[in-house]
Design an enzyme around this catalytic site. Structure first.
Site, PDB file in Angstrom:
ATOM      1  N   ASP A  17       0.835  -1.194   0.000  1.00 65.04           N
ATOM      2  CA  ASP A  17       0.000   0.000   0.000  1.00 65.04           C
ATOM      3  C   ASP A  17       0.877   1.254   0.000  1.00 65.04           C
ATOM      4  O   ASP A  17       1.553   1.534   0.990  1.00 65.04           O
ATOM      5  CB  ASP A  17      -0.897  -0.022   1.244  1.00 65.04           C
ATOM      6  N   ASP A  18       0.890   1.974  -1.117  1.00 61.80           N
ATOM      7  CA  ASP A  18       1.656   3.231  -1.249  1.00 61.80           C
ATOM      8  C   ASP A  18       3.162   3.003  -1.374  1.00 61.80           C
ATOM      9  O   ASP A  18       3.954   3.863  -0.971  1.00 61.80           O
ATOM     10  CB  ASP A  18       1.424   4.168  -0.050  1.00 61.80           C
TER      11      ASP A  18
ATOM     12  N   CYS B  24      -5.306   4.809  -3.959  1.00 61.48           N
ATOM     13  CA  CYS B  24      -5.549   3.425  -3.538  1.00 61.48           C
ATOM     14  C   CYS B  24      -6.768   2.795  -4.194  1.00 61.48           C
ATOM     15  O   CYS B  24      -6.660   1.771  -4.880  1.00 61.48           O
ATOM     16  CB  CYS B  24      -5.703   3.368  -2.021  1.00 61.48           C
TER      17      CYS B  24
ATOM     18  N   ASP C 276      -0.123  -0.577  -5.004  1.00 61.42           N
ATOM     19  CA  ASP C 276      -1.292   0.060  -5.619  1.00 61.42           C
ATOM     20  C   ASP C 276      -0.995   1.441  -6.190  1.00 61.42           C
ATOM     21  O   ASP C 276      -1.733   1.942  -7.043  1.00 61.42           O
ATOM     22  CB  ASP C 276      -2.474   0.121  -4.639  1.00 61.42           C
ATOM     23  N   ASN C 277       0.043   2.102  -5.725  1.00 61.66           N
ATOM     24  CA  ASN C 277       0.469   3.391  -6.286  1.00 61.66           C
ATOM     25  C   ASN C 277       1.823   3.755  -5.710  1.00 61.66           C
ATOM     26  O   ASN C 277       2.312   3.106  -4.789  1.00 61.66           O
ATOM     27  CB  ASN C 277      -0.546   4.504  -6.002  1.00 61.66           C
TER      28      ASN C 277
END
Length: 553
Positions: free
Chosen positions: A56-57, A92, A327-328
């Protein structure tokens, strides 16, 4: 539904009970679907298993993979690393929706992290969840499907079914309520809520996900292939590291890249509003955040090691594809923006992607332009499902992973984002105009309602370009030549060849309205590309502009 017995080190699947399982897909349905003929599968062999690890991130540009030494050794060095992997939206929920559906945001209609933006809304549940690739794997290919971790940011909202909602297609469901946390969270265990506290030995979420994943491997059926999606909170805020890692990386600081702590001249107003130079307190804050992000990733590294060791112990490793991605991306001080994602630049839209599995040679790097909309088609292709039967926008990576030569591949992808913000003034920053959001105490804001843009990210033999348009009163344009300017400091929109500018504008319009196969048509620099300037004008003679979705639901 069954409950999990809690054991030291996190919840465990109780060995005295069978795991709950949905009814297997009828054999006739599997035969009709074509899933029994996975590419390269020997007669009588079981179809490959697939594991998707999602952080995540986690950025790719600013050293996000550096702490993950074991992950790089066990996945990257044993398979393929993609050096040009992107997300179609640097946030997200839209990005995760693209992973699950294989679609660009304008086709799955998740535009931000809110219910109003279609994030885990009832509309998403009705129109998109039945067609996700895990749902197809379960219903058409007979896979056991296991999910553990963060799903979508608004999952568990009472207005959208609460934690009782288990998306179609998941055999085993172990999902976090709403956004990433490390302690004091609630999980949906096959639709039943379970609260966790702040005792590291049983509650630290990354370790809990590791333990329940290992238990799944121990107690799953050995007669069906399986798909696992493990979605960690790390390195998302609040950046709570495991106790044993809280003193690591004390001499690490956010990278001082060329675009660090400089004014974003000739960029969209949201970037220009950042104060340069940043205050010492802002720099200390982002350095500390950068360090803590790395600390949280060490537990992810442990998870990967445990998972691969267990796959090897159970004899499944050689028949399992393992994907690792995020996700990014993320930024820490670039163009004087403190910390966040959402922006159109490489540091926010580029992500790690590592893959190992049957038929993938070790120690490979691919420069092919790929996106997370390709993950669903790839995994379905691995399972032997005909991807052309879906409405997915992405392409299967399997030919690349298996070293195919003379491949016809894309040269561009679409990146799109719809800014978050309401038409009210931020009470903490009354001097700012209405519509800003994600503001820091010094009134530097990371988002706004008109931070709404779409980009064509192009990579070909001769060109490495990004062309972006904003949906604002200026219809602001940003263009970057990343060969000459990899840090995207100089916006060349006013100096680039007008003919090329027109072609990129037209290509952007085409991609923004694409669906399925039309998202995979030749790009501006491909031999098969055809440009008809007349198509840029409406019947009334005015120049067409790309459409931005205002009402996603």
């Amino acid at each position: 539904m069954r409950f999990l017995a809690v054991a030291p080190g996190g919840p465990r699947w109780g060995s005295h009970r069978r795991l709950p399982a949905c009814s297997p897909a009828p054999l006739l349905l599997l035969l009709l679907s074509g899933c029994l003929e996975a590419p390269g599968l020997a007669a009588g062999s079981r179809r490959p298993n697939v594991v998707l690890l999602l952080t995540d991130d986690q950025d790719a540009v600013l050293g996000g993979m550096t702490p993950l030494k074991k992950t790089k050794a066990l996945i990257g060095e044993m398979g393929m690393t993609f050096s040009s992997a992107y997300v179609p939206s640097a946030l997200c929920c839209p990005s995760r929706a693209s992973i699950l559906t294989g679609k660009y945001p304008h086709n799955h209609h998740v535009v931000n992290n809110t219910l109003e933006g279609n994030c885990s809304s009832t509309s998403w549940q009705k129109t998109q969840e039945p067609n996700t690739f895990p749902a197809i794997l379960r219903s058409m290919c007979g896979y056991q499907t296991f999910f553990a971790g963060k799903y979508l940011n608004e999952y568990g909202s009472l207005d959208a079914g609460g934690l009782e909602h288990v998306p179609l297609g998941w055999s085993y469901w172990y999902a976090l309520e709403k956004n990433s946390k490390y302690y004091n969270y609630t999980l949906s265990i096959n639709g039943k809520a379970r609260k966790h506290g702040e005792n590291y030995s049983v509650d630290y979420l990354t370790d809990v996900l590791a333990n329940v994943s290992l238990d799944f491997l121990d107690y799953k059926s050995n007669f069906e292939p399986f798909f696992m999606m493990i979605s960690t909170p790390a390195p998302h805020s609040p950046w709570t590291a495991a106790p044993q890692y809280q003193k690591t990386f004390q001499n690490v600081f956010a990278p001082r890249s060329k675009n660090f702590n400089i004014h974003g001249m000739n960029k969209h107003w949201l970037i220009r509003q950042a104060k340069t130079p940043m205050t010492n307190s802002s720099i200390q804050y982002l350095d500390n955040a950068f360090r803590k992000r790395w600390q949280t990733l060490l537990s992810v590294d442990d998870l990967v090691e445990k998972l691969i060791k267990r796959l090897e112990f159970t004899g499944e490793l050689n028949n399992t594809y393992i994907f690792f991605t995020s996700d990014n991306g993320y930024h820490t001080g670039q163009f004087s923006l403190p910390i966040d994602k959402r922006q159109l630049y490489e540091f926010d839209i580029k992500v790690p992607l590592l893959v190992r599995g049957p038929g993938i040679k070790p120690n490979q790097t691919s420069k092919m332009l790929v996106a997370n909309i390709d993950l669903g088609p790839t995994i379905l292709d691995i399972a032997g499902y005909n991807v052309n039967k879906t409405q997915m926008d992405g392409m299967s990576l399997l030919p690349i992973l298996r070293g195919g030569s003379n491949l016809t591949w894309r040269s561009d992808i679409l990146v799109e984002y719809q800014g978050e913000g309401r038409n009210v003034t931020d009470p903490t920053c009354p001097s700012l105009s209405p519509g800003v959001s994600q503001c820091f105490p010094d009134c530097i804001c990371e988002d706004a309602y008109n931070n709404t843009y779409a980009c064509v990210r192009t990579m070909s033999a001769l060109w490495n370009l990004q062309y972006c348009e904003f949906d604002d009163q200026e219809v602001f344009v940003e263009v970057y030549n990343l060969t000459a300017d990899p840090d995207q400091i100089t916006n060349i929109a006013k100096t680039i060849d007008p003919e090329l500018l027109g072609k990129m504008n037209y290509r952007l319009m085409m991609l923004q309205s694409c669906s399925g196969p039309t998202c995979r048509t030749p790009g501006v620099f491909d031999p098969g590309y055809r440009f008809d300037p007349r198509l840029m004008f409406s019947n009334h003679g005015s120049i067409r502009t790309r459409r931005f979705s205002k009402h996603p639901l």
